[in-house]
Write a protein that holds these residues in place. Sequence first.
Motif, PDB file in Angstrom:
ATOM      1  N   THR A  12       0.811  -1.220  -0.082  1.00 29.76           N
ATOM      2  CA  THR A  12      -0.142  -0.372  -0.061  1.00 29.76           C
ATOM      3  C   THR A  12       0.809   1.306  -0.230  1.00 29.76           C
ATOM      4  O   THR A  12       0.216   2.371  -0.398  1.00 29.76           O
ATOM      5  N   GLY A  13       2.418   1.170   0.633  1.00 32.54           N
ATOM      6  CA  GLY A  13       3.412   2.068   0.829  1.00 32.54           C
ATOM      7  C   GLY A  13       3.368   2.426   2.034  1.00 32.54           C
ATOM      8  O   GLY A  13       3.548   3.444   2.354  1.00 32.54           O
ATOM      9  N   GLY A  14       2.487   1.580   2.826  1.00 32.39           N
ATOM     10  CA  GLY A  14       1.943   1.962   4.350  1.00 32.39           C
ATOM     11  C   GLY A  14       1.860   3.637   4.481  1.00 32.39           C
ATOM     12  O   GLY A  14       0.367   4.161   3.778  1.00 32.39           O
ATOM     13  N   LEU A  15       2.214   3.954   5.425  1.00 29.44           N
ATOM     14  CA  LEU A  15       1.493   5.585   5.706  1.00 29.44           C
ATOM     15  C   LEU A  15       1.672   6.658   5.253  1.00 29.44           C
ATOM     16  O   LEU A  15       1.019   7.282   4.844  1.00 29.44           O
ATOM     17  N   ASP A  16       2.923   6.309   3.882  1.00 31.82           N
ATOM     18  CA  ASP A  16       2.807   7.225   3.222  1.00 31.82           C
ATOM     19  C   ASP A  16       2.434   6.401   1.597  1.00 31.82           C
ATOM     20  O   ASP A  16       3.212   6.237   1.009  1.00 31.82           O
ATOM     21  N   LEU A  17       1.341   6.326   2.080  1.00 29.59           N
ATOM     22  CA  LEU A  17       0.523   5.779   0.986  1.00 29.59           C
ATOM     23  C   LEU A  17       0.349   6.052  -0.489  1.00 29.59           C
ATOM     24  O   LEU A  17       0.301   7.167  -0.968  1.00 29.59           O
ATOM     25  N   LYS A  18       0.633   4.827  -0.922  1.00 29.93           N
ATOM     26  CA  LYS A  18       0.438   5.299  -2.596  1.00 29.93           C
ATOM     27  C   LYS A  18      -0.898   5.662  -3.217  1.00 29.93           C
ATOM     28  O   LYS A  18      -1.839   5.057  -3.179  1.00 29.93           O
ATOM     29  N   PRO A  19      -0.900   6.620  -4.630  1.00 30.54           N
ATOM     30  CA  PRO A  19      -2.261   6.846  -4.903  1.00 30.54           C
ATOM     31  C   PRO A  19      -2.402   5.297  -5.982  1.00 30.54           C
ATOM     32  O   PRO A  19      -1.987   5.082  -5.911  1.00 30.54           O
ATOM     33  N   ALA A  20      -4.028   6.061  -6.053  1.00 30.12           N
ATOM     34  CA  ALA A  20      -4.587   4.933  -6.611  1.00 30.12           C
ATOM     35  C   ALA A  20      -4.017   3.680  -7.891  1.00 30.12           C
ATOM     36  O   ALA A  20      -3.752   2.853  -8.134  1.00 30.12           O
ATOM     37  N   ALA A  21      -3.101   5.374  -8.659  1.00 30.61           N
ATOM     38  CA  ALA A  21      -2.777   5.015  -9.635  1.00 30.61           C
ATOM     39  C   ALA A  21      -1.435   3.870  -9.300  1.00 30.61           C
ATOM     40  O   ALA A  21      -1.311   2.867 -10.510  1.00 30.61           O
ATOM     41  N   SER A  22      -0.806   4.148  -8.530  1.00 28.97           N
ATOM     42  CA  SER A  22       0.398   3.071  -8.075  1.00 28.97           C
ATOM     43  C   SER A  22      -0.140   1.840  -7.465  1.00 28.97           C
ATOM     44  O   SER A  22       1.225   1.368  -7.433  1.00 28.97           O
ATOM     45  N   MET A  23      -1.108   1.510  -7.017  1.00 31.27           N
ATOM     46  CA  MET A  23      -1.340   0.827  -6.230  1.00 31.27           C
ATOM     47  C   MET A  23      -1.852  -0.334  -6.999  1.00 31.27           C
ATOM     48  O   MET A  23      -2.069  -1.727  -6.238  1.00 31.27           O
ATOM     49  N   GLY A  24      -2.071  -0.134  -7.993  1.00 29.27           N
ATOM     50  CA  GLY A  24      -3.407  -1.223  -8.525  1.00 29.27           C
ATOM     51  C   GLY A  24      -2.594  -3.001  -9.274  1.00 29.27           C
ATOM     52  O   GLY A  24      -3.449  -3.431  -9.033  1.00 29.27           O
ATOM     53  N   ILE A  29      12.954 -15.447   1.492  1.00 31.86           N
ATOM     54  CA  ILE A  29      12.194 -14.996   0.834  1.00 31.86           C
ATOM     55  C   ILE A  29      11.422 -14.867   2.104  1.00 31.86           C
ATOM     56  O   ILE A  29      10.679 -14.804   3.177  1.00 31.86           O
ATOM     57  N   PRO A  30      11.810 -12.903   2.419  1.00 29.37           N
ATOM     58  CA  PRO A  30      11.410 -12.113   3.362  1.00 29.37           C
ATOM     59  C   PRO A  30       9.701 -12.152   3.156  1.00 29.37           C
ATOM     60  O   PRO A  30       9.203 -11.244   1.987  1.00 29.37           O
ATOM     61  N   ALA A  31       8.279 -12.045   3.627  1.00 30.85           N
ATOM     62  CA  ALA A  31       7.075 -12.349   2.615  1.00 30.85           C
ATOM     63  C   ALA A  31       6.808 -12.051   4.022  1.00 30.85           C
ATOM     64  O   ALA A  31       6.455 -11.647   5.054  1.00 30.85           O
ATOM     65  N   VAL A  32       6.121 -10.545   3.593  1.00 32.41           N
ATOM     66  CA  VAL A  32       4.864  -9.206   4.324  1.00 32.41           C
ATOM     67  C   VAL A  32       4.197  -8.686   3.303  1.00 32.41           C
ATOM     68  O   VAL A  32       3.990  -8.597   2.261  1.00 32.41           O
ATOM     69  N   GLU A  33       3.677  -8.205   4.361  1.00 32.43           N
ATOM     70  CA  GLU A  33       2.497  -6.997   3.403  1.00 32.43           C
ATOM     71  C   GLU A  33       3.195  -5.594   3.954  1.00 32.43           C
ATOM     72  O   GLU A  33       2.533  -5.679   5.932  1.00 32.43           O
ATOM     73  N   ASN A  34       3.094  -4.749   3.302  1.00 28.29           N
ATOM     74  CA  ASN A  34       2.980  -3.122   4.039  1.00 28.29           C
ATOM     75  C   ASN A  34       1.713  -2.455   4.063  1.00 28.29           C
ATOM     76  O   ASN A  34       1.028  -2.257   3.213  1.00 28.29           O
ATOM     77  N   SER A  35       1.126  -2.986   5.647  1.00 32.52           N
ATOM     78  CA  SER A  35      -0.314  -2.176   5.255  1.00 32.52           C
ATOM     79  C   SER A  35      -0.140  -1.147   6.280  1.00 32.52           C
ATOM     80  O   SER A  35       1.125  -0.766   6.550  1.00 32.52           O
ATOM     81  N   VAL A  36      -1.272  -0.472   6.698  1.00 36.67           N
ATOM     82  CA  VAL A  36      -1.557   0.672   7.080  1.00 36.67           C
ATOM     83  C   VAL A  36      -2.554   0.088   8.412  1.00 36.67           C
ATOM     84  O   VAL A  36      -3.339   0.255   8.841  1.00 36.67           O
ATOM     85  N   ILE A  87      13.738   6.046   8.496  1.00 31.45           N
ATOM     86  CA  ILE A  87      12.775   5.840   7.341  1.00 31.45           C
ATOM     87  C   ILE A  87      12.234   6.863   7.416  1.00 31.45           C
ATOM     88  O   ILE A  87      11.756   7.919   7.718  1.00 31.45           O
ATOM     89  N   ASN A  88      12.714   7.592   5.545  1.00 33.82           N
ATOM     90  CA  ASN A  88      11.977   8.810   4.961  1.00 33.82           C
ATOM     91  C   ASN A  88      11.018   8.245   3.931  1.00 33.82           C
ATOM     92  O   ASN A  88      10.423   9.498   3.875  1.00 33.82           O
ATOM     93  N   ASN A  89      10.418   6.954   3.923  1.00 32.55           N
ATOM     94  CA  ASN A  89       9.391   7.250   3.242  1.00 32.55           C
ATOM     95  C   ASN A  89       9.116   5.168   3.671  1.00 32.55           C
ATOM     96  O   ASN A  89       9.975   4.608   3.346  1.00 32.55           O
ATOM     97  N   THR A  90       8.020   4.976   3.990  1.00 34.17           N
ATOM     98  CA  THR A  90       7.797   3.963   4.059  1.00 34.17           C
ATOM     99  C   THR A  90       7.350   2.696   3.117  1.00 34.17           C
ATOM    100  O   THR A  90       6.568   2.043   2.742  1.00 34.17           O
ATOM    101  N   ASP A  91       7.070   3.877   2.039  1.00 28.01           N
ATOM    102  CA  ASP A  91       7.102   3.180   0.574  1.00 28.01           C
ATOM    103  C   ASP A  91       8.261   2.467  -0.145  1.00 28.01           C
ATOM    104  O   ASP A  91       8.964   1.495  -0.912  1.00 28.01           O
ATOM    105  N   ALA A  92       9.428   2.786   0.953  1.00 26.11           N
ATOM    106  CA  ALA A  92      10.216   1.627   0.414  1.00 26.11           C
ATOM    107  C   ALA A  92      10.968   1.134   1.030  1.00 26.11           C
ATOM    108  O   ALA A  92      11.804   0.250   1.579  1.00 26.11           O
ATOM    109  N   GLU A  93       9.917  -0.195   1.109  1.00 28.47           N
ATOM    110  CA  GLU A  93       9.954  -0.364   2.400  1.00 28.47           C
ATOM    111  C   GLU A  93      10.643  -2.352   1.934  1.00 28.47           C
ATOM    112  O   GLU A  93      11.145  -2.715   2.214  1.00 28.47           O
TER     113      GLU A  93
END
Length: 460
Positions: free
Chosen positions: A234-246, A278-285, A306-312
């Motif tokens: 999802t990008g985490g707290l630095d949430l992705k826009p819908a177009a990038s999350m698709g 394999i580190p298996a995770v979901e980057n959730s909010v 951490i300067n962007n939670t979307d660089a997880e």
Amino acid sequence: MPLCFAPDSPDAIDLHIVSQEGAEEWLGFLPPTVAEWARASGFTGGIGQVLSLPATDKLPAMAAAGYGSAITRTRGRFALAAAAAKLPAGDYRISGGLPADQAEVESLGWLLASYRFDRYKSAAPMGAKLIAPKGIDAKRIEIIANGEALTRTLINTPASDMGPPDLEKAARDLATQHGAKIDVTVGDDLLTANLPMIHTVGRASDRAPRLIDMRWGNSGPTLTLVGKGVCFDTGGLDLKPAASMGLMKKDMGGAAAVLGLAHMIMATGAQVQLRVLIPAVENSVSSNAFRPQDILTSRKGLTVEINNTDAEGRLVLADALALADEEKPDQIISMATLTGAARVAVGPDLAPYFSDDARFVAALEASALAVADPVWRMPFHTPYETMIEPGIADLDNAPKGGFAGCITAALFLRRFVTDSNYAHFDIYGWQPAAAPARAMGGVGQGTRALLDALDRILTK
């Protein structure tokens, strides 16, 4: 359904491979009326053209597949697959026209063209089946095709059915198939096992983060594959826009790729000691999601601002790479759908990779060309190291400025491998539009080249 060649049969249809340069010569061998009918049908040997010839008193039933020209073949891959998808149902035996040095690649393309993702909606199978041409290693080609199919299916499956537990199951199924050992560390046990950044990235999801650790083989050089398994981002707290999350169901494409490659290695009986991490995770909010400006301490002891939670992705890979490096294997290879910058640089068709090992580079480049699995070398450009050093921690997970994003990500990962040869692939893992042998959707990149180059990569 496994991808495989058809058994040889006396009822097989003879298939002639006809290039544009050789089309008129080939037509000259046909009875004049048949040749005129073929010309009237517009058959010129172009890529993707097919021609079915009915039986006559002088000509048995046969078919022709256009193979294009030398120029048009350089503009794509798997020219024969373009025709295979259009041929009428039946078993086909290649009777001539296919260059011997292209037989394995084109046969693989035919098998890959028959791949279908039909978990949620039925899909008609491709009716044209190929009898393996003489002189190719048919079993090896089938193994490679099915390793690629595994990668595609894992990527194509949505996160609702491909979360961390599902990715674990896929790895366990593969381990069972090949007699490999597998251990999985889940949830808070990651903290006990000193894998803190994998835990931090995945803790906000109700599907617990985990590290999958699979081993196979007890002799030969040691090879560790590390695949990014972010099952949804999802990008985490630095949430992705819908177009990038698709398309973020494909953010576990690195894990899918290494599992497909692992199948190829194990099924072909390669003489290596293989480890897959394999580190298996979901980057959730959630209320316990990690935050911008947090400082994490990695397994290696390096601190990360951490300067962007979307660089997880680089965070979970870092712990896995540090773990891999502790055993000092002969080669570590990471594969990840890591940065948009890599896509901007080379587009979706090339697999960008980083390596400072001239032997690795030479082997991979030669194999990529031979097996039609294109790669492109990117630089571990050491002067950019300062870009990933924020000042109040050892490393910055998302340098400001936007320049050289795929390079700085690769440099970040390299900090966690100090005792082993290391190569990193920043793949896209997705075919944005259908092409011969590659349906729109998940796709493997770099794995066939790696398999072909493996002996030379691991030979000291």
